[in-house]
Structures are given as C-alpha cells and as structure tokens.
Design a protein around this motif. Sequence first.
Motif, mmCIF file in Angstrom:
data_model
loop_
_atom_site.group_PDB
_atom_site.id
_atom_site.type_symbol
_atom_site.label_atom_id
_atom_site.label_comp_id
_atom_site.label_asym_id
_atom_site.label_seq_id
_atom_site.Cartn_x
_atom_site.Cartn_y
_atom_site.Cartn_z
ATOM 1 N N THR A 49 19.669 -17.193 37.058
ATOM 2 C CA THR A 49 18.924 -15.955 36.817
ATOM 3 C C THR A 49 17.454 -16.150 37.177
ATOM 4 O O THR A 49 16.907 -17.238 36.993
ATOM 5 C CB THR A 49 19.006 -15.512 35.335
ATOM 6 O OG1 THR A 49 18.373 -16.497 34.525
ATOM 7 C CG2 THR A 49 20.449 -15.335 34.892
ATOM 8 N N VAL A 50 16.835 -15.086 37.670
ATOM 9 C CA VAL A 50 15.441 -15.152 38.132
ATOM 10 C C VAL A 50 14.708 -13.885 37.707
ATOM 11 O O VAL A 50 15.211 -12.775 37.908
ATOM 12 C CB VAL A 50 15.371 -15.279 39.666
ATOM 13 C CG1 VAL A 50 13.924 -15.330 40.140
ATOM 14 C CG2 VAL A 50 16.132 -16.490 40.147
ATOM 15 N N THR A 51 13.518 -14.050 37.165
ATOM 16 C CA THR A 51 12.704 -12.881 36.803
ATOM 17 C C THR A 51 12.059 -12.261 38.035
ATOM 18 O O THR A 51 11.648 -12.967 38.961
ATOM 19 C CB THR A 51 11.602 -13.269 35.798
ATOM 20 O OG1 THR A 51 10.764 -12.123 35.580
ATOM 21 C CG2 THR A 51 10.695 -14.380 36.314
ATOM 22 N N LEU A 52 11.953 -10.934 38.000
ATOM 23 C CA LEU A 52 11.241 -10.216 39.066
ATOM 24 C C LEU A 52 9.962 -9.579 38.504
ATOM 25 O O LEU A 52 9.384 -8.686 39.110
ATOM 26 C CB LEU A 52 12.121 -9.119 39.665
ATOM 27 C CG LEU A 52 13.045 -9.506 40.837
ATOM 28 C CD1 LEU A 52 13.983 -10.625 40.460
ATOM 29 C CD2 LEU A 52 13.817 -8.309 41.334
ATOM 30 N N ALA A 53 9.527 -10.025 37.331
ATOM 31 C CA ALA A 53 8.326 -9.456 36.709
ATOM 32 C C ALA A 53 7.203 -10.480 36.700
ATOM 33 O O ALA A 53 7.436 -11.696 36.766
ATOM 34 C CB ALA A 53 8.611 -8.996 35.283
ATOM 35 N N ALA A 54 5.997 -9.977 36.613
ATOM 36 C CA ALA A 54 4.807 -10.828 36.471
ATOM 37 C C ALA A 54 4.373 -10.812 35.009
ATOM 38 O O ALA A 54 4.676 -9.862 34.277
ATOM 39 C CB ALA A 54 3.681 -10.291 37.348
ATOM 40 N N PRO A 55 3.681 -11.850 34.576
ATOM 41 C CA PRO A 55 3.166 -11.837 33.193
ATOM 42 C C PRO A 55 2.183 -10.681 32.989
ATOM 43 O O PRO A 55 1.508 -10.270 33.931
ATOM 44 C CB PRO A 55 2.419 -13.171 33.062
ATOM 45 C CG PRO A 55 2.752 -13.971 34.268
ATOM 46 C CD PRO A 55 3.290 -13.055 35.310
#
Lengths: 304, 304, 304, 304
Positions: A49-55
């Motif tokens: 799984t990989v996030t597509l969001a930025a902090p």
Amino acid sequence: MMSTASFRALHDQLRRQVPWGACDRRGALGHLTAERVAAAAGEVRLGRTVTLAAPLASSGPDNPEPGARHMKRLPGEPSDVPGVSFAADQLVMNVHGDVDSHIDALSHVSYEGTLYNGVTTDVVTSQGASELSIDDVRNGIAGRGVLLDIPRLRGVSWLEPGDHVSVAELAAAEAAQQVHVGPGDVLFVRVGHRRRRAELGRWNVAQSRAGLHPDAMEYLAERQVAALGSDSNSDTAPSVVEGVAFPVHVLAIHALGLHLLDYLQFDDLVPACEAAGRWSFLCVIAPLRLPGGTGSPVNPIAIF
Amino acid sequence: MMSTASFRALHDQLRRQVPWGACDRRGALGHLTAERVAAAAGEVRLGRTVTLAAPLASSGPDNPEPGARHMKRLPGEPSDVPGVSFAADQLVMNVHGDVDSHIDALSHVSYEGTLYNGVTTDVVTSQGASELSIDDVRNGIAGRGVLLDIPRLRGVSWLEPGDHVSVAELAAAEAAQQVHVGPGDVLFVRVGHRRRRAELGRWNVAQSRAGLHPDAMEYLAERQVAALGSDSNSDTAPSVVEGVAFPVHVLAIHALGLHLLDYLQFDDLVPACEAAGRWSFLCVIAPLRLPGGTGSPVNPIAIF
Amino acid sequence: MMSTASFRALHDQLRRQVPWGACDRRGALGHLTAERVAAAAGEVRLGRTVTLAAPLASSGPDNPEPGARHMKRLPGEPSDVPGVSFAADQLVMNVHGDVDSHIDALSHVSYEGTLYNGVTTDVVTSQGASELSIDDVRNGIAGRGVLLDIPRLRGVSWLEPGDHVSVAELAAAEAAQQVHVGPGDVLFVRVGHRRRRAELGRWNVAQSRAGLHPDAMEYLAERQVAALGSDSNSDTAPSVVEGVAFPVHVLAIHALGLHLLDYLQFDDLVPACEAAGRWSFLCVIAPLRLPGGTGSPVNPIAIF
Amino acid sequence: MMSTASFRALHDQLRRQVPWGACDRRGALGHLTAERVAAAAGEVRLGRTVTLAAPLASSGPDNPEPGARHMKRLPGEPSDVPGVSFAADQLVMNVHGDVDSHIDALSHVSYEGTLYNGVTTDVVTSQGASELSIDDVRNGIAGRGVLLDIPRLRGVSWLEPGDHVSVAELAAAEAAQQVHVGPGDVLFVRVGHRRRRAELGRWNVAQSRAGLHPDAMEYLAERQVAALGSDSNSDTAPSVVEGVAFPVHVLAIHALGLHLLDYLQFDDLVPACEAAGRWSFLCVIAPLRLPGGTGSPVNPIAIF
C-alpha cells in the motif's frame, strides 16, 4: 489563449455528453460500476500500500492559511482518569486549502449561476451544501487508479509553473507507460509539483502553477474517467482561458461531474509503480463524513 | 471486577507475546504482511463499497465538544476570481472526540509512565508525538475485515451500556456467522451502540458504554489480529478493572500495539454483509496525514 | 552586543528590586494602586475614546498563521427561529500571534527553568496555566497611559527594523513631549512599526524588528511602570543579547512582572494626543476571560 | 402574549423615534456624546475596577458548542529560541455563543428582510458584514454604567427562567436604588441568571430564560440609553410575542440600534456597588477588532 466563447462552447459540448440525467448527483462516479470496482481488485498482487497524500502543510508562500493540529492533552500529566493517561489533539484546517491533499465535492464549483447538473447555488448556505455535498461519496471511491507521469514522458524533473499538459501528451504517456486509461478509471496526472517544491522551495501557487490544458477534459470525457487527481490542482495558473480562472475545475466538476483530487503527492507512488512494473493499481479514496461539506481532506491509498 | 494486580499481570503477559522487538513502532500491524494484504483483495467480488464511519456528530450528551464544519465562502457571492465562484469550508474538530469515528495512534495511551513498547511519554510534547504518531500509518491499512455482530448472536437489538462482550461470545459469534478470525485480520466488533443511539436517543457515553471485556485481548493476541474497531470505543464504562479506567485501550494499544478504531458505525455494513452472505471483506483505512498526530478522523471502507 | 553574563546580572539586579514578595502573582500591576487608578480618571476631559489595537491581521510575511473569523450563519437564510434571523460568526486565532494586538500573561515567559517570581514551569500544562494566567487580570487594567513617540523625537517616520530605543531616548522623549512617566503608569513606546508596514508593506518581523534596548528595563523599574505596550513587540530582532532571543520579554515579564502589550497600533492615538495637546490619557485594557490562558487578544482604549 | 401585529406596531413606533438619519450606522451610541463620556469619568472615585464578564464557558446544557483555549506551546520544552521559552495558546470560539459574555453588532439581527436602519441583509456575506460590523465600535464604548438589580427589588435570589422584567419594575428599581437612568447611559439589568446557574446548575437556556419584557424597550428609548447589557441575553424564552422569537433583540438592535451585551456576570459588580454605595460607575467596553464581525467576545470593566 482560449476565448471565453470557445470555452463556453467546450463546456456545453461536454455537458451534453453527460449521460446521467437531470436528477443525477454522482456525476462521473457513475462510470465506476460494480463490475469495474470488482475488476480493480484484481490489480492487487503484491499486497503493498502507498499513500497519495502529502502531510498537512505548514505556513508558507503556497499555504497562507495553514491548518494546525494542536495538543489538547499530553500523556503523563495529572488526569482525572485512573490508571491511564491520554494524548489527544484537535484539528483546525481549511478543507480546500493550498497545498493540502483534498477532494472537491460537486458543490465546490459554481459557473454561470449553477452547480453541476443545473443545481442552483442556493443549495449552499452558511449551513453547508444540502445537495452535492461530499457526504454523497460517503461509501468512498474504490477503482482502478492509473498514473500518467508527464515529467517522465518529457525527460524532465517537473513541469514549470504555468506550463500545461496537452491531450497529445496524455496519449503519449499512455503509450510510453504501456497503460490504457479506460471507463471507470481514477486518473492521476503527475506534473512534478511536489518534487519541484522539495528541490527549489515553495512559491505562490495561486499565481503560477502547472496543470492540464482544458482540452484534456475532452479526453477524460471520452475515456469515461471516474475521477481526476493531480499533484497540482489540475488547473494551470495563469489560466489559458480568457475571463475564466479555473477552466479545468469548471469543465471537470461543473460540466462532467468529475470529483477532483488536488495537491496529492506521487513521490511515493512513482517508485512503487516502477517496482511493480506497472502504472495501474487498486485505488481507495475515503473522504471524511462531513455532511454539507464541499470537500474533504483525504489520503488516497494505492494498493499493488 | 478484575483487580489492579490481575490487570497488570494480564498486561505483562500480553506484552511478552509481542514479537516485534524493542525498535518496533507499528505494533500489531506487523501481522498484516504483504501476502495477507494481497489475499484480502480476494474478498472483493461484488464491487460494492460501504462506509464504516458515522457523520461528524453534533453537540449532545455524548459529544460535549462537537467539531464543526463552517463555510468560508459561498457560491454566487461577489468574488475576485473571474468566471467562476467557489464554495469552501473549514473544519474544526477533536481528533479523539466522542462520538466521531476515528483511529487511535499508538502514542494515544500512556500506562505506568510509558507509551507502547516502552517509548517514553516525553516524545509527546505540545508539538505532537515525535514517535508513534498516526503518520506512521500514512500508507493506510488494507486487509481482510471481519465483523462479529454480538447483538445478532444474542438476538437483541443492542448491548446495554455497561455490558461487555466476553471471549466466549466472540468465539460463538464466529461459529454462528461461519467466519474465522485469523492472522492479520482487522476485527470489528459490533455492540449495537449506533442503533441504540438512533432509537433511544443520545446518552452520556463517558459514564455508561458497552464494550469488550479485557479478557478479549487474549483472544485478539492469539488470533494475531492487526487492528480492532468497534461502534463503541471498545471499552466498557464503568470499567471492570479496579483502578484502571480504559483497560481495553491499555491492553490493546499499550500492550499489544493494536490500533483502535472508535465510534464506527456498522448499520450500513450489516445489511451489506447479509446481502453478500459473508462477514468478511476487504477493508481500507486511510488516516489523514497529520504529522505528530495522536490519531485521525477516518472513514474506513469495506469492499465486497 | 550584551554578553549572556551581563544579561543575567541585569536580570538578577532587576529581580531584586521587585518589592512584592514570594507569593505575588500580579507583578508590576502592584504599582497601580487604587489612588493612581482614581487619579488617572482625571485625564478624561474631552470625552474622546481611541483604539490602540489593530484589526485582526490576515496572512502575510509577518503573520504566517493568521487567525480567522468565519460566518456560522447568514441573515435572510431559512431558519428555525420564527420572525427573526441572525448573523453569527466564529473566531479562531493564536493568542500571541504576530502581528495581532495582544497582552502577555506572566506565565508566557520561562527563563532558566521558572516563570515570574520563581513559579515552576509545570504550572503550565496542556490544560493551561494554573498560576499566572491572564484571568488574574480579569478586572482589567485602568490607569494613566503615556505614549512616548520615538520616531517623532528623531524626526523620522519610523525606526528601521533591528534598531532599538535607548534609555536616553526615553528620557529625551519625555522632555520633548513634556510628560513625565511615573509610578503606576502604563507606558506605550512607539517605534513606528505600523506606519512602516502601511507604507512599505509587510516583512518577516521574526527576523527583523525595532524595539527597546534591554537597558530600558532599568528605566521602567525605576519609574515603577505598571505595564508596557508597543506597536512592535518591545523586543528587537535580532537580539542585542548573546544567547537570549527576547531579552526585553525576559526582563519585563520574568524579572519585573510587567505585562507586555504587543503589536498595538498608535496611528489613531498620535493625532488624538496632538489634538488634546498632551501625551497622557486614561487607558483601559480588558483581556478576555480565558482561564488558564497565557495571554489574550485585547483592544486597549485611550480616553481623553 | 403580544400579537405579531402589536409587536410590529411597537417596532415601527420605536423605529420612528430614532433621530440619527438614514446614513447612521452607530445607532443609540449616538446618545453617548463626548460631554457624557467626559462626565462619566466623574464616576471614578475609589479607583476600583470590576469585571462584568464570565469566564469562557465549558460545555454544558447551556453551551452546546463551547469554545476552547488550547496550548500551542509549553514552557520548558525544547525550543528553537535561545535562552528563553514561551507558553502560547490558541483560541477557538463562537462569537455569540451561549453563555459566553459578548457584544452584538448591529448586523447581528435581521427582521423583515433588513438590518438596522434599512440596511439590506446582503451586506453580510460569507466574508462578513461590510456594514454595521463590530469594527464600527473599534474605539470602544466608555460611558456611565448603571446597574438595575431586579432580584434585589423583588427580594429573591433570581428571576425564574421564563419570567420577565416589566417597565414598572425598571422604574421601581431606579427608585429603590436611588439612581436615575438617563441619556447616554449604558444600562445593565440583572435577572440573577449567573447566581441561579451557580446554585442550581446549568439548564437549557435556549428553552427557558428570564429577560426583559419587550415593552421595556419603550423605556430605554425614552431614557435614551446608549447600550443594554444583561446577565441573561435580555430576551425571555419562551418569547412573549407571537411568532417572533427574540423580540427584545429585534426592538433593541433592529429598531433602536442598541448594541446588546449578552451573558455578562454581575456577581462581582453587585458587592462593588454595595461597597461604593451607588449603582453607577464608569464603564468601558472594548470589543476586539474583528473587521466584518457581527459581534465580539468582551470583558466590560466597571470603574468606581
């Protein structure tokens, strides 16, 4: 520069292609049929799984009204609760703030006096949107995600602010990456915004920003894309349309009913695609349940 | 009533079973291996998605400090932006607020002077958690979700506040529902909180709440569950442990490193399970990217 | 450049002059006796009131985390309330934010491990300050205000960022303006910050800012001033003290127990003083009642 | 019960008495002439100041959406700033929240399609009030304050919720307290709300609340009062007018242009009046500078 009249013609032409009828409130998510959702699960093979969001972004030239997470309670302090203590925090943020990753509801854009599908703007009051709110997407968006990486196609690190992605480039990226964007896909277009930001520092994105050319919306309509995300906000600044500031927002959200995902980050996704040897994946987008909301912060997850 | 000493013994026994080593920061998510993520995608057959979150709660006896979504801008008002206008809003909310659906990071609970795995509480300052923050889960949680429906097992509409779910009932629910909870599963336990709330109205959940018996944590450890969610907050009120207010929080988060999901809603999930004829599904949980955060609002999505 | 050791010596020397005893929590407000409050009312002759605050600042180089006032409800919208409708709003702001007008409580500054008068820093927890909070000033500050206008003394429009006001200049301004600062006065020192901001635009005040020289605190102690306000934040940037970033804050708040008023605006006050033919007035400062607060937004009022 | 028609007639009659002309935006503050401000300073003899505000209220039956003050930074934590550390906090609150002490701007109330003096409601947008905002009162309100204590008159501890203060009682209180309410006075009417709350606990003030009878507005108009404050919100609940929920708000703000001060506390003021042997004092009210705001939290200060 596209004239205002040409833009309106393009808008109306796209509008006419929308097949969902006068009562529709889901827009292009209609392309994401149950069959296509089920098929998208077949993208999962590696279990990665990989996030597509930025902090959540801090204050800077590209985020003049930053959100904040404050502590409400710290662990180890005297507490009323016996035998345990808690850390807790509070969140304050703009839903559509540059440059925080978020999804736009179909109530976000008003053009020539209406929202998507002719819904009147007075459905949005100080109490929120009584129609077309983000809570219409409460069950989330799960479908095949496809990333088209335009800087990779051009052999550059990023597109410069003001530059735009043409229809021809989208097609060329498909060919180069050996992926075909089809009905019900969630399309992600990378312009390299986050990489430029990381390397050169932050700038005023309200004034200059790479994005898609409005013509690209014809391509998205034809391919029956279900939603569109970008590491920018999909629109160039300045606009290439005379008298219309966010033409992609207008065409995507207002004409086509496409939910937009703005200010995502693909710097984790690109190496994951490379490692997987493909540019498609199962993508799950889960907006918060904000009744009346005109959008939501999100963390889209790609699953390989 | 469990004595404080027995509770500590249970805590320490569970703690000793954790296999991840002194540097671990992910806790029970370690059970969710890539193979298990990939296998979980096999749960998707119908292409149907269902929310496991409740709408942002308004003020009431169970939510004394409600969050709010305010409009920042309404469509159709005079605007600086040519040719288009936007609706936009702002979000203010407690991350761990009763009764909003959220996930607890492993920094949320302090017990006897430490956080999970012996991490000292001073990693949490007014600036947030420098370790064990929710951003450690930035890539989301995707795995097989399993719902155990305790009111269904008992033939009641809900468990009364103060009542608890025993280990035996979890096993009985498995048998009755013909589902087996196994390694890496995200376990959801329904006590009927939302249904009671909908039918009888809201009450002070800080004082009385159905949940799991602390013994159930042994079962979760043995089954190698990856995360635990409930339509309550998993802990009963009052506590069944002498001198420890939230024993399940302590055992789950502090001893086992289990991320907890509190105040979910399963009223959409139950009929979806019935329609699918099974109580397992692909579940995707995507916390917001809140660096330093001790938790996040979430909208977990079940995919059948 | 003052050495760290000289600064500490100055701090300790000032500290020794404080006459209020070990249990004091009001600091220099002790100089503002009832007699002096009553006498200050004699300053009122014209019946004219003037604000000493600036409007809530928007985002900019000097305010990276701006506060906001959002509408909660608009008039004329459909409403549950019969026969009337209301406009209402919500306020979100940092209490000590540059460049919003505010007062610092005595709990605001920690130096060498303590707050004012040796109070330990652990009185400030995530729940606020249990001692030295701004609610100790709940009855407000009413006294004789005196404005010393340093740009006027120098014949310039403003002091450049980085420049400081010396003790000699304070005395010279008194002489030039024919006003004497005495016991219990609320002293306002103008450096011209707001005028420079209005004329040249905003800049990063965290990096460069005009203020008072730390020596000036000796003058304030000797004159028995009750509180100190400035259109800057009283401290220069960069600091003139080696290894101590806000020496005036430390000396004023920590050593002397002087409440500081930061980022006021005197552009309305100066012409009012000129019109009245004097530089003193009744001044009333009314912090909000924020129990545990380390300060408050304020709008000090001058009455002539 | 007053009929809707009688109420409208009363409204229109009051409206006709307003002498300020069509362009006026200050309403009854026009009665507070410079002479009267100067004369009010003569009330100060003892040099004693008293708060008329209550602490920011926590959540409860009378404050379903409480504000909050959160710590942003704690003293003694590691910090980037050399030689000193700061405590700082953030404020989030509703401007008009029950039961926090606040002032209503003249834009707060809309009746029959307009604000005060016929200003159209469209001056209030999501961006705030472009006319009649609280920033019109940026220079504060300084004048003679008079407290009429109705429970004292009746020989009771408080008025029960739902009860109202009649015109006759206002006159009787004047006689009993030997004070005369005159032109430019800021009138405070005590119904004992805070005392009842302290002794009996909190209740739902939206449903039952003591206040003034609408007829009292004739008395206020005749006496040329400049502003009106109460320890309740001046209006009874339920309303005594058919079809109009907040008749005193409508008559005071909309017809007369009276700024209202809601949810003040007089429990410190009463003993101060008794000690001073009189019921009048200099009163200074300093709203925050919130451009566009429809009100502000305040801490009115009485000076004896």
